[in-house]
Scaffold this motif. Structure first.
Motif, PDB file in Angstrom:
ATOM      1  N   MET A 182       0.824  -1.208   0.000  1.00 59.11           N
ATOM      2  CA  MET A 182       0.000   0.000   0.000  1.00 59.11           C
ATOM      3  C   MET A 182       0.860   1.262   0.000  1.00 59.11           C
ATOM      4  O   MET A 182       0.517   2.264  -0.633  1.00 59.11           O
ATOM      5  N   GLN A 183       1.982   1.232   0.704  1.00 62.67           N
ATOM      6  CA  GLN A 183       2.879   2.389   0.703  1.00 62.67           C
ATOM      7  C   GLN A 183       3.412   2.676  -0.691  1.00 62.67           C
ATOM      8  O   GLN A 183       3.575   3.834  -1.084  1.00 62.67           O
ATOM      9  N   ARG A 184       3.690   1.642  -1.442  1.00 59.20           N
ATOM     10  CA  ARG A 184       4.179   1.825  -2.804  1.00 59.20           C
ATOM     11  C   ARG A 184       3.185   2.616  -3.659  1.00 59.20           C
ATOM     12  O   ARG A 184       3.572   3.356  -4.558  1.00 59.20           O
ATOM     13  N   ILE A 185       1.905   2.441  -3.373  1.00 57.98           N
ATOM     14  CA  ILE A 185       0.862   3.095  -4.162  1.00 57.98           C
ATOM     15  C   ILE A 185       0.530   4.481  -3.629  1.00 57.98           C
ATOM     16  O   ILE A 185       0.456   5.457  -4.402  1.00 57.98           O
ATOM     17  N   TYR A 186       0.355   4.608  -2.322  1.00 58.15           N
ATOM     18  CA  TYR A 186      -0.221   5.827  -1.747  1.00 58.15           C
ATOM     19  C   TYR A 186       0.800   6.789  -1.145  1.00 58.15           C
ATOM     20  O   TYR A 186       0.451   7.911  -0.803  1.00 58.15           O
TER      21      TYR A 186
ATOM     22  N   PRO B  35       3.501  10.779   2.871  1.00 59.72           N
ATOM     23  CA  PRO B  35       3.200   9.530   3.577  1.00 59.72           C
ATOM     24  C   PRO B  35       1.745   9.481   4.035  1.00 59.72           C
ATOM     25  O   PRO B  35       1.324  10.272   4.878  1.00 59.72           O
ATOM     26  N   VAL B  36       0.989   8.585   3.465  1.00 55.87           N
ATOM     27  CA  VAL B  36      -0.396   8.353   3.875  1.00 55.87           C
ATOM     28  C   VAL B  36      -0.478   7.101   4.743  1.00 55.87           C
ATOM     29  O   VAL B  36      -1.248   7.049   5.698  1.00 55.87           O
TER      30      VAL B  36
ATOM     31  N   GLY C 146      11.192   5.253  -4.952  1.00 57.09           N
ATOM     32  CA  GLY C 146      10.773   6.645  -5.008  1.00 57.09           C
ATOM     33  C   GLY C 146       9.478   6.982  -4.297  1.00 57.09           C
ATOM     34  O   GLY C 146       8.724   7.829  -4.756  1.00 57.09           O
ATOM     35  N   TRP C 147       9.210   6.325  -3.154  1.00 57.75           N
ATOM     36  CA  TRP C 147       8.036   6.696  -2.366  1.00 57.75           C
ATOM     37  C   TRP C 147       8.450   7.108  -0.967  1.00 57.75           C
ATOM     38  O   TRP C 147       9.601   6.921  -0.561  1.00 57.75           O
ATOM     39  N   CYS C 148       7.531   7.697  -0.236  1.00 55.10           N
ATOM     40  CA  CYS C 148       7.831   8.261   1.084  1.00 55.10           C
ATOM     41  C   CYS C 148       7.713   7.196   2.166  1.00 55.10           C
ATOM     42  O   CYS C 148       6.657   6.582   2.335  1.00 55.10           O
ATOM     43  N   PHE C 149       8.775   7.033   2.902  1.00 55.60           N
ATOM     44  CA  PHE C 149       8.794   6.084   4.009  1.00 55.60           C
ATOM     45  C   PHE C 149       8.039   6.676   5.193  1.00 55.60           C
ATOM     46  O   PHE C 149       8.267   7.820   5.585  1.00 55.60           O
ATOM     47  N   GLY C 150       7.114   5.900   5.776  1.00 60.02           N
ATOM     48  CA  GLY C 150       6.373   6.340   6.955  1.00 60.02           C
ATOM     49  C   GLY C 150       6.399   5.264   8.010  1.00 60.02           C
ATOM     50  O   GLY C 150       6.047   4.106   7.735  1.00 60.02           O
TER      51      GLY C 150
ATOM     52  N   ALA D 266      11.085  10.972   4.264  1.00 61.79           N
ATOM     53  CA  ALA D 266      10.631   9.995   5.251  1.00 61.79           C
ATOM     54  C   ALA D 266       9.957  10.733   6.398  1.00 61.79           C
ATOM     55  O   ALA D 266      10.215  11.922   6.641  1.00 61.79           O
ATOM     56  N   ASN D 267       9.087  10.043   7.082  1.00 61.61           N
ATOM     57  CA  ASN D 267       8.411  10.565   8.270  1.00 61.61           C
ATOM     58  C   ASN D 267       8.414   9.492   9.345  1.00 61.61           C
ATOM     59  O   ASN D 267       8.315   8.298   9.032  1.00 61.61           O
TER      60      ASN D 267
END
Length: 589
Positions: free
Chosen positions: A385-389, A394-395, A422-426, A479-480
């Protein structure tokens, strides 16, 4: 709270991090506790190096500021509840005591008593309408909320297996398989009934997300993966993931990489192909990874290896692991049926609905950690889900339990995956709650204890994971992290590292979290100083939240026994109000 001039800097991997100046905190956030301080040495540094950064410190001893959101009866209730929770006998027998209370007092009187004591201390209310005043009050004093509909069922692993509908599956309890043995006492798990029940759980989470979006600014909503699908499927998927990871570690040891950290272990593809062929494998591993894929250098790491799981329908011939009983390779997914694949897809579909709803309502999803025998699958599906959203912000936040020996490897591997893709780490970092039970399970079944040897080791692991993520934030700003901790020293460590890395509260990259009803002397000073801080806010009907209260009593027994400082601060504030004529204090907001 005071400010001290300093010029922090970070150099990581050869990159200079130019630190961001942040001084624009609002008057509301800074009132009452801010005092600028500049030493002679600081002045000299300013003259030599240009404008200095301002370093923020938060005073956790000022009871007037920490408790001004509470009236005196609430403080007194906290004192009584904390004292009762410090007695092991009451914690160990809490279920029996509550059952006796219901029998003696009657359901209605018992529920009213709980609202005046334990329920009132740790739970916000019965539904999303009842909790709104508390959310608004906390927000007025600088503290946000992570909403959690806390209706739970207490079940163990065996109960999951026995009560699973259509229980046609068997559990392979092998040495080293963490799925064997009994589950953590009182751990929260949603018992699967049918697909309709999972859809009902999803609707409950949707209402929770809506409540977060309607009542809060930039809020969170917590969800549990076991509510969205069959626990048995999560068990089986976790087993697959654990076996696959262990096989990689075994292969790394064969190439002399044993003992290296997860990201440092790189397998030579030709050696890998030769070794597996010698074991009887027929798949072309070398060709899979080199034909326009991940290994132009002829080596692969853990993330490359895991890509085979991602493409398991296309690479099923490569997914083989050794069977130690027969001494041969066998298909990893031999018992992973088409129906189970479909069930995983249905879990992902429900997660997708929740994530879209959260995104539309400006809410972030916090996926809770659960029992260790579910966790590999939960983390894997969360990453999907992180890969998509999490592409732009970070959602979806995953939870990492730092009492596990593998916590640092899990964090670093997932951070690296977010970099590559290339996605945001949360992340939410927690210590973990089931240390003693997990050790008992490991001894009972005969596998290596997955838990750090003691509390200090867990502290070091927590700070190590935290430092890594903070460094990633300073380096890439992508990242968050939520520092979910009741440990004052950990909070101070975080503030110190943020100062050194030039990370300010208004960057909104680092936030803090504590449970409702605990550690107000940490939460509210942080919020009033401008830091993003959240209370984990459970809610639900009194009778249905009893398992949650029971579990929290078990989880936090060590904390409650050691909460002497919090009790002292509560007494100090009550005495101050009595001596100053403020005993009838009412929060103004």
């Amino acid at each position: 709270m005071s400010y001290v001039k300093t010029v922090p800097a970070l150099v990581r991997a050869g990159a200079d991090i130019h630190l961001k100046r942040w001084t624009g905190l609002t008057e509301r956030r800074l009132r009452s506790t801010v005092a600028p301080v500049q030493t002679e040495q600081d002045s000299e540094s300013s003259r030599q190096d240009g404008p200095a950064e301002e370093m923020i410190r938060v005073d956790f001893e000022q009871t007037r500021e920490a408790y001004k959101s509470k009236d005196s009866l609430e403080l007194l209730r906290s004192l009584v509840v904390f004292k009762l929770c410090s007695y092991d006998f009451l914690v160990d027998k809490n279920k029996e005591i509550m059952d006796l209370g219901k029998m003696v007092m009657g359901q209605k009187a018992f529920e009213q008593f709980m609202k005046m004591t334990f329920y009132g201390q740790f739970v916000a209310g019965e539904d999303h309408r009842a909790i709104r005043p508390l959310l608004q009050k906390n927000q007025a004093f600088g503290v946000g909320s992570v909403l959690d509909y806390s209706v739970e069922e207490d079940i163990h692993q065996e109960e999951t297996e026995k009560k699973e509908m259509g229980a046609k599956y068997t559990t392979h309890k092998q040495p080293g398989d963490r799925r064997g043995g009994r589950g953590p006492t009182g751990a929260p798990t949603y018992l699967y009934a049918d697909e309709a029940k999972c859809d009902q759980h999803m609707e409950t989470f949707l209402k929770c997300i809506k409540a977060s979006g309607g009542s809060l600014i930039d809020g969170f909503s917590a969800i549990k993966m076991t509510a969205l699908g069959r626990p048995q499927v999560l068990l089986r998927f976790s087993e697959v993931l654990v076996k696959w990871r262990r096989f990689f570690s075994f292969l790394a040891a064969q190439q002399g990489k044993d003992g290296e950290e997860a990201l440092e272990q790189k397998l030579q593809l030709q050696q890998l192909q030769d070794f597996l062929a010698g074991l009887g494998a027929k798949g072309d591993f070398h060709g899979w990874f080199t034909q326009g894929r991940q290994a132009p250098s002829g080596t692969i790491d853990m993330l490359d290896w895991n890509s085979l799981i991602d493409d398991r329908t296309k690479a099923s011939d490569l997914l083989v692991v050794p069977n130690v009983e027969i001494g041969e390779l066998e298909p990893l997914l031999e018992r992973f049926t088409v129906e189970e694949e479909n069930q995983i897809k249905r879990i992902q579909q429900r997660m997708d609905v929740l994530a879209k709803h959260a995104e539309d309502n400006g809410v972030r999803l916090m996926v809770d950690a659960e029992q260790t025998y579910f966790q590999p699958a939960i983390s894997r599906l969360t990453l999907e889900m992180q890969r998509i959203y999490n592409r732009e912000k970070p959602v979806i936040f995953n939870t990492y339990q730092c009492y596990l020996k593998e916590a640092y490897d899990s964090v670093t591997v997932d951070v690296e995956l977010s970099r590559r893709e290339g996605w945001c780490f949360g992340a939410k970092l927690v210590r973990g709650a089931y240390m003693y039970q997990e050790r008992e399970r490991a001894e009972e079944i005969g596998y290596e204890d997955p838990i750090n040897p003691d509390y200090e080791s867990t502290n070091r692991m927590y700070h190590r994971c935290l430092d890594y993520v903070l460094g990633e934030i300073a380096l890439n700003r992508n990242a968050n992290v939520m520092v979910a901790s009741h440990n004052e020293e950990t909070v101070k460590h975080t503030l110190r590292r943020m100062n050194e890395l030039g990370l300010g509260p208004t960057d909104n990259k680092v936030c803090f979290g504590q449970l409702l009803g605990m550690c107000d002397q940490i939460s509210f000073p942080l919020g009033q100083a401008g830091f993003p801080v959240y209370k984990y806010v459970p809610y639900g009907p009194v009778s249905e939240v009893m398992p949650y209260l029971s579990r929290r009593a078990q989880e936090n027994r060590g904390f409650m026994r050691g909460a002497q400082k919090e009790r002292e601060l509560l007494w100090k504030e009550l005495k101050r109000r009595l001596s100053s004529g403020e005993l009838l204090h009412r929060p103004a907001f």
